[in-house]
Scaffold this motif. Structure first.
Motif, PDB file in Angstrom:
ATOM      1  N   LYS A 123      56.270  38.959  24.672  1.00  0.00           N
ATOM      2  CA  LYS A 123      54.860  38.822  24.297  1.00  0.00           C
ATOM      3  C   LYS A 123      53.991  38.369  25.467  1.00  0.00           C
ATOM      4  O   LYS A 123      52.860  37.925  25.266  1.00  0.00           O
ATOM      5  CB  LYS A 123      54.734  37.830  23.141  1.00  0.00           C
ATOM      6  CG  LYS A 123      55.380  38.321  21.852  1.00  0.00           C
ATOM      7  CD  LYS A 123      55.169  37.321  20.725  1.00  0.00           C
ATOM      8  CE  LYS A 123      55.780  37.828  19.425  1.00  0.00           C
ATOM      9  NZ  LYS A 123      55.586  36.847  18.321  1.00  0.00           N
ATOM     10  N   LEU A 124      54.500  38.521  26.678  1.00  0.00           N
ATOM     11  CA  LEU A 124      53.784  38.034  27.864  1.00  0.00           C
ATOM     12  C   LEU A 124      52.376  38.601  27.966  1.00  0.00           C
ATOM     13  O   LEU A 124      52.155  39.810  27.824  1.00  0.00           O
ATOM     14  CB  LEU A 124      54.571  38.411  29.126  1.00  0.00           C
ATOM     15  CG  LEU A 124      53.955  37.984  30.462  1.00  0.00           C
ATOM     16  CD1 LEU A 124      54.000  36.472  30.606  1.00  0.00           C
ATOM     17  CD2 LEU A 124      54.685  38.655  31.614  1.00  0.00           C
ATOM     18  N   GLY A 125      51.430  37.730  28.225  1.00  0.00           N
ATOM     19  CA  GLY A 125      50.078  38.111  28.584  1.00  0.00           C
ATOM     20  C   GLY A 125      49.744  37.522  29.941  1.00  0.00           C
ATOM     21  O   GLY A 125      50.433  36.607  30.416  1.00  0.00           O
ATOM     22  N   ILE A 126      48.717  38.046  30.583  1.00  0.00           N
ATOM     23  CA  ILE A 126      48.344  37.578  31.915  1.00  0.00           C
ATOM     24  C   ILE A 126      46.838  37.358  31.959  1.00  0.00           C
ATOM     25  O   ILE A 126      46.063  38.262  31.608  1.00  0.00           O
ATOM     26  CB  ILE A 126      48.756  38.594  33.004  1.00  0.00           C
ATOM     27  CG1 ILE A 126      50.274  38.855  32.938  1.00  0.00           C
ATOM     28  CG2 ILE A 126      48.363  38.098  34.391  1.00  0.00           C
ATOM     29  CD1 ILE A 126      50.754  39.941  33.884  1.00  0.00           C
ATOM     30  N   VAL A 127      46.433  36.167  32.376  1.00  0.00           N
ATOM     31  CA  VAL A 127      45.008  35.880  32.551  1.00  0.00           C
ATOM     32  C   VAL A 127      44.429  36.904  33.531  1.00  0.00           C
ATOM     33  O   VAL A 127      45.021  37.188  34.576  1.00  0.00           O
ATOM     34  CB  VAL A 127      44.806  34.452  33.091  1.00  0.00           C
ATOM     35  CG1 VAL A 127      43.330  34.193  33.389  1.00  0.00           C
ATOM     36  CG2 VAL A 127      45.340  33.431  32.097  1.00  0.00           C
ATOM     37  N   GLY A 128      43.290  37.485  33.193  1.00  0.00           N
ATOM     38  CA  GLY A 128      42.676  38.487  34.058  1.00  0.00           C
ATOM     39  C   GLY A 128      43.146  39.905  33.785  1.00  0.00           C
ATOM     40  O   GLY A 128      42.631  40.852  34.384  1.00  0.00           O
ATOM     41  N   LEU A 129      44.109  40.065  32.894  1.00  0.00           N
ATOM     42  CA  LEU A 129      44.590  41.392  32.505  1.00  0.00           C
ATOM     43  C   LEU A 129      44.758  41.505  30.986  1.00  0.00           C
ATOM     44  O   LEU A 129      44.469  42.560  30.414  1.00  0.00           O
ATOM     45  CB  LEU A 129      45.935  41.710  33.175  1.00  0.00           C
ATOM     46  CG  LEU A 129      45.906  41.949  34.683  1.00  0.00           C
ATOM     47  CD1 LEU A 129      47.330  41.962  35.242  1.00  0.00           C
ATOM     48  CD2 LEU A 129      45.189  43.254  35.024  1.00  0.00           C
ATOM     49  N   MET A 130      45.223  40.435  30.359  1.00  0.00           N
ATOM     50  CA  MET A 130      45.500  40.459  28.920  1.00  0.00           C
ATOM     51  C   MET A 130      45.106  39.127  28.296  1.00  0.00           C
ATOM     52  O   MET A 130      45.866  38.548  27.521  1.00  0.00           O
ATOM     53  CB  MET A 130      46.993  40.722  28.670  1.00  0.00           C
ATOM     54  CG  MET A 130      47.585  41.864  29.446  1.00  0.00           C
ATOM     55  SD  MET A 130      49.381  41.678  29.514  1.00  0.00           S
ATOM     56  CE  MET A 130      49.760  42.774  30.878  1.00  0.00           C
ATOM     57  N   TRP A 131      43.958  38.642  28.649  1.00  0.00           N
ATOM     58  CA  TRP A 131      43.469  37.327  28.209  1.00  0.00           C
ATOM     59  C   TRP A 131      41.953  37.409  28.192  1.00  0.00           C
ATOM     60  O   TRP A 131      41.365  38.121  29.013  1.00  0.00           O
ATOM     61  CB  TRP A 131      43.957  36.252  29.183  1.00  0.00           C
ATOM     62  CG  TRP A 131      43.578  34.833  28.885  1.00  0.00           C
ATOM     63  CD1 TRP A 131      42.647  34.078  29.540  1.00  0.00           C
ATOM     64  CD2 TRP A 131      44.124  33.988  27.868  1.00  0.00           C
ATOM     65  NE1 TRP A 131      42.593  32.815  29.014  1.00  0.00           N
ATOM     66  CE2 TRP A 131      43.495  32.734  27.970  1.00  0.00           C
ATOM     67  CE3 TRP A 131      45.102  34.168  26.871  1.00  0.00           C
ATOM     68  CZ2 TRP A 131      43.795  31.672  27.108  1.00  0.00           C
ATOM     69  CZ3 TRP A 131      45.397  33.108  26.028  1.00  0.00           C
ATOM     70  CH2 TRP A 131      44.746  31.883  26.158  1.00  0.00           C
ATOM     71  N   PRO A 132      41.280  36.719  27.282  1.00  0.00           N
ATOM     72  CA  PRO A 132      39.814  36.861  27.218  1.00  0.00           C
ATOM     73  C   PRO A 132      39.082  36.469  28.483  1.00  0.00           C
ATOM     74  O   PRO A 132      37.917  36.853  28.668  1.00  0.00           O
ATOM     75  CB  PRO A 132      39.441  35.937  26.046  1.00  0.00           C
ATOM     76  CG  PRO A 132      40.667  35.868  25.200  1.00  0.00           C
ATOM     77  CD  PRO A 132      41.812  35.915  26.163  1.00  0.00           C
ATOM     78  N   TRP A 133      39.706  35.717  29.371  1.00  0.00           N
ATOM     79  CA  TRP A 133      39.052  35.238  30.578  1.00  0.00           C
ATOM     80  C   TRP A 133      39.806  35.694  31.815  1.00  0.00           C
ATOM     81  O   TRP A 133      40.956  36.126  31.724  1.00  0.00           O
ATOM     82  CB  TRP A 133      38.973  33.707  30.570  1.00  0.00           C
ATOM     83  CG  TRP A 133      38.351  33.152  29.326  1.00  0.00           C
ATOM     84  CD1 TRP A 133      39.013  32.762  28.196  1.00  0.00           C
ATOM     85  CD2 TRP A 133      36.966  32.964  29.061  1.00  0.00           C
ATOM     86  NE1 TRP A 133      38.118  32.326  27.242  1.00  0.00           N
ATOM     87  CE2 TRP A 133      36.853  32.437  27.746  1.00  0.00           C
ATOM     88  CE3 TRP A 133      35.802  33.164  29.804  1.00  0.00           C
ATOM     89  CZ2 TRP A 133      35.625  32.110  27.160  1.00  0.00           C
ATOM     90  CZ3 TRP A 133      34.580  32.847  29.227  1.00  0.00           C
ATOM     91  CH2 TRP A 133      34.500  32.333  27.928  1.00  0.00           C
ATOM     92  N   GLY A 134      39.140  35.572  32.961  1.00  0.00           N
ATOM     93  CA  GLY A 134      39.771  35.942  34.224  1.00  0.00           C
ATOM     94  C   GLY A 134      39.117  35.219  35.383  1.00  0.00           C
ATOM     95  O   GLY A 134      38.120  34.500  35.229  1.00  0.00           O
TER      96      GLY A 134
END
Length: 357
Positions: free
Chosen positions: A118-129
């Motif tokens: 379920k990995l998400g990445i800030v700036g790619l799969m997160w509301p903020w970057g």
């Protein structure tokens, strides 16, 4: 606030968005005023051919989807924290570790957060970057920086962690001989990480002479090779003990030909580490892998617990990551002076930082 948002292929727009509300932060959330943000190769791939990693439907864990605020290589200053945050406080200078994942799934319980399904990445799969004036992240995504680490260096910990982790995966140690394929930002950081780990002889292969010249400025004794004009494998064997090849080869391009070179150039019972992401499925010479009794290992991201270690290496000058920066730009100019400049075939730029203040 200003933010660079990805809408689609070659469609990144600098837009005005509402600032995050410090009074509605969740219990474990941290509000950051972003300072510097690097443009990553992943950002470039999204710009040139995306969406690739950026979800068009809500991400199963974070809920994020297009349009996406870009940027996962960044740092800044803490402005406000949620009521249960204890590791950082307003005013702290921090670097962002951008991986977001469950703490309680199979990999999370083992501290291997980067491997979660379920990995998400800030700036790619997160509301903020990071390519914005402000961002909101979880408390586990921020690490307070020592005074020895500058604001610019704080933005370079993420890509540097990629290179340090890959050197760990390859078992690079004092006296090792190492080949790095690819002289882009990660390849150049990989050269510095190999030296920091103690490698005594380092080869760097790339088809771009400009970037090879940059590498020699970073590390004067690096041995640079261009496969357009050099027999890379034979040149390496000629300069390694017993004509056997290197101990460790780190593939930082994501290209089939580069992986083949690594397999040929490494000595018997050596280690090949795949660092770059392949777009397709490369052919692998399984006979040589078996005949030479070598290890071929993947290196995905980094351990999320590495930030203090990498920060200390950078702050002490053991791994001078700031040397890969070739340009600093304004957020308003991110498309022309950032993405387009980095996509130029001339390869005169390496790492570009966005100055958000």
């Amino acid at each position: 606030m200003k933010a660079a948002r990805f809408h689609g292929k070659r469609d990144v727009r600098v837009e005005n968005l509402p600032e995050p509300d410090r009074d509605t932060l969740g219990p474990h959330e941290v509000l950051i005023r972003n300072r510097f943000c690097g443009i990553c190769g992943t950002d470039l791939h999204e710009y040139a051919a995306g969406p690739i990693f950026i979800p068009t439907q809500p991400h199963p864990y974070t809920g994020a989807k297009l349009p996406q605020v870009l940027g996962h290589e960044y740092g800044g200053t803490v402005i406000a924290v949620g009521p249960e945050v204890s590791d950082v406080a307003p005013g702290d200078k921090v670097s962002v570790q951008p991986l977001v994942s469950p703490r309680d799934d199979y990999f999370g319980r083992r501290g291997l957060y980067q491997l979660s399904d379920k990995l998400g990445i800030v700036g790619l799969m997160w509301p903020w970057g990071g390519m914005a004036e402000y961002s909101v992240v979880n408390d586990y995504n921020v690490f307070r920086m020592p005074d020895s680490v500058s604001d610019e260096q704080a933005a370079l910990i993420e890509p540097t962690a990629v290179a340090v982790y890959a050197a760990d995966r390859g078992g690079v140690k004092p006296g090792s001989s190492v080949l790095v394929t690819g002289a882009g930002p990660i390849g150049q950081l990989q050269v510095l990480a190999a030296r920091a780990a103690g490698a005594s002889r380092i080869f760097l292969s790339d088809t771009n002479d400009n970037r090879l010249a940059m590498a020699r400025q970073l590390l004067p004794d690096v041995i640079t090779l261009n496969p357009k004009s050099d027999d890379v494998v034979e040149a390496i064997r000629d300069q390694t003990e017993g004509h056997v090849g290197v101990d460790v080869a780190l593939e930082c391009v994501g290209a089939e030909a580069a992986l083949a070179t690594c397999i040929e150039a490494v000595r018997r019972q050596g280690v090949v580490v795949q660092v770059g992401l392949h777009v397709g499925k490369p052919a692998v010479d399984g006979f040589t892998v078996t005949f030479k009794d070598i290890d071929v290992r993947g290196s995905w991201c980094y351990s999320t617990l590495m930030w203090p270690r990498v920060a200390s290496m950078i702050g002490a000058g053991i791994l001078p990551a700031e040397k890969v920066v070739t340009r600093r730009i304004r957020l308003d100019d991110v498309v022309r002076d950032g993405f387009e400049a980095l996509l130029s075939p001339a390869g005169t730029e390496l790492k570009i930082l966005i100055d958000l203040q």
